[in-house]
Design a protein around this motif. Sequence first.
Motif, PDB file in Angstrom:
ATOM      1  N   PRO A  39      41.610  40.984  49.889  1.00  0.00           N
ATOM      2  CA  PRO A  39      42.241  40.374  48.715  1.00  0.00           C
ATOM      3  C   PRO A  39      42.328  38.854  48.757  1.00  0.00           C
ATOM      4  O   PRO A  39      42.166  38.196  47.727  1.00  0.00           O
ATOM      5  N   ASP A  40      42.583  38.274  49.936  1.00  0.00           N
ATOM      6  CA  ASP A  40      42.719  36.817  49.989  1.00  0.00           C
ATOM      7  C   ASP A  40      41.385  36.091  49.867  1.00  0.00           C
ATOM      8  O   ASP A  40      41.345  34.855  49.834  1.00  0.00           O
ATOM      9  N   GLN A  41      40.294  36.846  49.782  1.00  0.00           N
ATOM     10  CA  GLN A  41      38.977  36.267  49.534  1.00  0.00           C
ATOM     11  C   GLN A  41      38.586  36.339  48.059  1.00  0.00           C
ATOM     12  O   GLN A  41      37.467  35.980  47.704  1.00  0.00           O
ATOM     13  N   LEU A  42      39.523  36.787  47.219  1.00  0.00           N
ATOM     14  CA  LEU A  42      39.257  36.950  45.793  1.00  0.00           C
ATOM     15  C   LEU A  42      40.126  36.020  44.970  1.00  0.00           C
ATOM     16  O   LEU A  42      41.203  35.591  45.399  1.00  0.00           O
ATOM     17  N   SER A  43      39.669  35.731  43.760  1.00  0.00           N
ATOM     18  CA  SER A  43      40.501  34.992  42.811  1.00  0.00           C
ATOM     19  C   SER A  43      41.562  35.909  42.234  1.00  0.00           C
ATOM     20  O   SER A  43      41.515  37.137  42.411  1.00  0.00           O
ATOM     21  N   GLY A  44      42.532  35.326  41.510  1.00  0.00           N
ATOM     22  CA  GLY A  44      43.565  36.141  40.886  1.00  0.00           C
ATOM     23  C   GLY A  44      42.991  37.143  39.910  1.00  0.00           C
ATOM     24  O   GLY A  44      43.406  38.313  39.875  1.00  0.00           O
ATOM     25  N   GLY A  45      42.021  36.714  39.108  1.00  0.00           N
ATOM     26  CA  GLY A  45      41.403  37.623  38.153  1.00  0.00           C
ATOM     27  C   GLY A  45      40.670  38.765  38.836  1.00  0.00           C
ATOM     28  O   GLY A  45      40.709  39.911  38.373  1.00  0.00           O
ATOM     29  N   GLN A  46      39.999  38.463  39.947  1.00  0.00           N
ATOM     30  CA  GLN A  46      39.301  39.511  40.680  1.00  0.00           C
ATOM     31  C   GLN A  46      40.280  40.495  41.314  1.00  0.00           C
ATOM     32  O   GLN A  46      40.035  41.701  41.352  1.00  0.00           O
ATOM     33  N   ARG A  47      41.413  39.994  41.791  1.00  0.00           N
ATOM     34  CA  ARG A  47      42.419  40.891  42.369  1.00  0.00           C
ATOM     35  C   ARG A  47      42.951  41.849  41.298  1.00  0.00           C
ATOM     36  O   ARG A  47      43.180  43.028  41.574  1.00  0.00           O
ATOM     37  N   GLN A  48      43.144  41.321  40.092  1.00  0.00           N
ATOM     38  CA  GLN A  48      43.638  42.201  39.039  1.00  0.00           C
ATOM     39  C   GLN A  48      42.573  43.214  38.638  1.00  0.00           C
ATOM     40  O   GLN A  48      42.903  44.333  38.231  1.00  0.00           O
TER      41      GLN A  48
ATOM     42  N   THR B  53      44.325  31.173  31.846  1.00  0.00           N
ATOM     43  CA  THR B  53      43.975  31.668  30.507  1.00  0.00           C
ATOM     44  C   THR B  53      42.654  32.423  30.491  1.00  0.00           C
ATOM     45  O   THR B  53      42.558  33.509  29.902  1.00  0.00           O
ATOM     46  N   ARG B  54      41.636  31.881  31.133  1.00  0.00           N
ATOM     47  CA  ARG B  54      40.328  32.528  31.104  1.00  0.00           C
ATOM     48  C   ARG B  54      40.362  33.881  31.822  1.00  0.00           C
ATOM     49  O   ARG B  54      39.845  34.882  31.304  1.00  0.00           O
ATOM     50  N   SER B  55      40.990  33.918  33.016  1.00  0.00           N
ATOM     51  CA  SER B  55      41.079  35.180  33.749  1.00  0.00           C
ATOM     52  C   SER B  55      41.900  36.203  32.981  1.00  0.00           C
ATOM     53  O   SER B  55      41.581  37.394  32.974  1.00  0.00           O
ATOM     54  N   ALA B  56      42.965  35.734  32.317  1.00  0.00           N
ATOM     55  CA  ALA B  56      43.804  36.637  31.536  1.00  0.00           C
ATOM     56  C   ALA B  56      43.009  37.288  30.414  1.00  0.00           C
ATOM     57  O   ALA B  56      43.107  38.499  30.180  1.00  0.00           O
ATOM     58  N   ARG B  57      42.209  36.496  29.730  1.00  0.00           N
ATOM     59  CA  ARG B  57      41.399  37.047  28.640  1.00  0.00           C
ATOM     60  C   ARG B  57      40.388  38.048  29.156  1.00  0.00           C
ATOM     61  O   ARG B  57      40.137  39.083  28.526  1.00  0.00           O
TER      62      ARG B  57
ATOM     63  N   TYR C 267      49.604  42.380  41.387  1.00  0.00           N
ATOM     64  CA  TYR C 267      48.464  43.122  41.932  1.00  0.00           C
ATOM     65  C   TYR C 267      48.859  44.254  42.881  1.00  0.00           C
ATOM     66  O   TYR C 267      48.289  45.333  42.847  1.00  0.00           O
ATOM     67  N   ASN C 268      49.796  44.001  43.822  1.00  0.00           N
ATOM     68  CA  ASN C 268      50.232  45.022  44.791  1.00  0.00           C
ATOM     69  C   ASN C 268      49.074  45.582  45.613  1.00  0.00           C
ATOM     70  O   ASN C 268      49.002  46.785  45.859  1.00  0.00           O
TER      71      ASN C 268
ATOM     72  N   GLU D   2      53.004  43.355  32.421  1.00  0.00           N
ATOM     73  CA  GLU D   2      52.686  41.924  32.427  1.00  0.00           C
ATOM     74  C   GLU D   2      51.485  41.636  33.334  1.00  0.00           C
ATOM     75  O   GLU D   2      51.542  40.781  34.220  1.00  0.00           O
ATOM     76  N   PRO D   3      50.351  42.306  33.140  1.00  0.00           N
ATOM     77  CA  PRO D   3      49.242  42.193  34.101  1.00  0.00           C
ATOM     78  C   PRO D   3      48.560  40.836  34.121  1.00  0.00           C
ATOM     79  O   PRO D   3      47.814  40.540  35.053  1.00  0.00           O
ATOM     80  N   THR D   4      48.809  39.994  33.106  1.00  0.00           N
ATOM     81  CA  THR D   4      48.159  38.688  33.070  1.00  0.00           C
ATOM     82  C   THR D   4      49.139  37.550  33.345  1.00  0.00           C
ATOM     83  O   THR D   4      48.779  36.383  33.233  1.00  0.00           O
ATOM     84  N   GLY D   5      50.368  37.890  33.719  1.00  0.00           N
ATOM     85  CA  GLY D   5      51.393  36.863  33.886  1.00  0.00           C
ATOM     86  C   GLY D   5      51.092  35.850  34.967  1.00  0.00           C
ATOM     87  O   GLY D   5      51.558  34.708  34.898  1.00  0.00           O
TER      88      GLY D   5
END
Length: 269
Positions: free
Chosen positions: A153-162, A188-192, A108-109, A181-184
């Motif tokens: 950012p720390d108030q968001l899920s990984g998918g939301q951060r991406q 699975t659901r957030s990656a999709r 995410y950076n 590798e943006p979904t690494g």
Amino acid sequence: MAMFDRKRQPPSRTAEALRLESVSKVYGTGDGAVTALDDVSLRLPAGSFTAVMGPSGSGKSTLLQCAAGLDRPDSGRILVDGAEMGGSSEAALTKFRRERIGFIFQQYNLLPTLTVEENTALPLRLAGRRTDPERIRAVLTQVGLGRRLGHLPDQLSGGQRQRVAIARALVTRPGVIFADEPTGALDTRSARDVLALLRETVQVHGSTVVLVTHDPVAASYADRVLFLADGRLAGHLAAPTAEAVAERMTRLGDRVAERHADDFPLMEV
């Protein structure tokens, strides 16, 4: 998932978003030299979604780094949106990246002390460009974060951060968006969801996306897949499916293993 504003026309672009002409990159010298890219040439049209795959050590990460201006090739030319990437100074290269290239990374950076809205606006501020709050909020709404503008950012899920990272890449209207590798780091659901959003940016928003991945499922979201082996282009696959990509990768990996076995035969003792 929020859809992009179809009334907003994509910026005027050249028909060709990315071109590499005989690009080579070697790391090290002498007996320890490793050819990461070996005379690679390719052209990607604007508004396309391309995945880049290959076995470990194939050169796919080096391809992304050189094409995105994060590393300099030893020879060859790179053009983004019709403009040649060059300049003798790091400052010139940085300016080129900020004007024409967007990035999405696996981790995410995002800056932890900045809000979603501030993180999204950061590339514009770094480039000294005017920040348009309406534009920033519109992009965040389009990626499904219109109600998270003030969150950290720390108030968001990984998918939301991406999704923030995608909005940050989109806000400058770059010629090409590179996704490494943006979904690494996602489930699975957030990656999709993220992959579907990337495809949507191409189909609706007119963006050009280059995705480097090791995942056949992720690659199947692209329009086509380019395969690398030993620093060279080793074929492509249009309208990919996960099964077809996995099969091609298996065959490619087997061929690379056979070539390396021929180069370094087993010694009898």
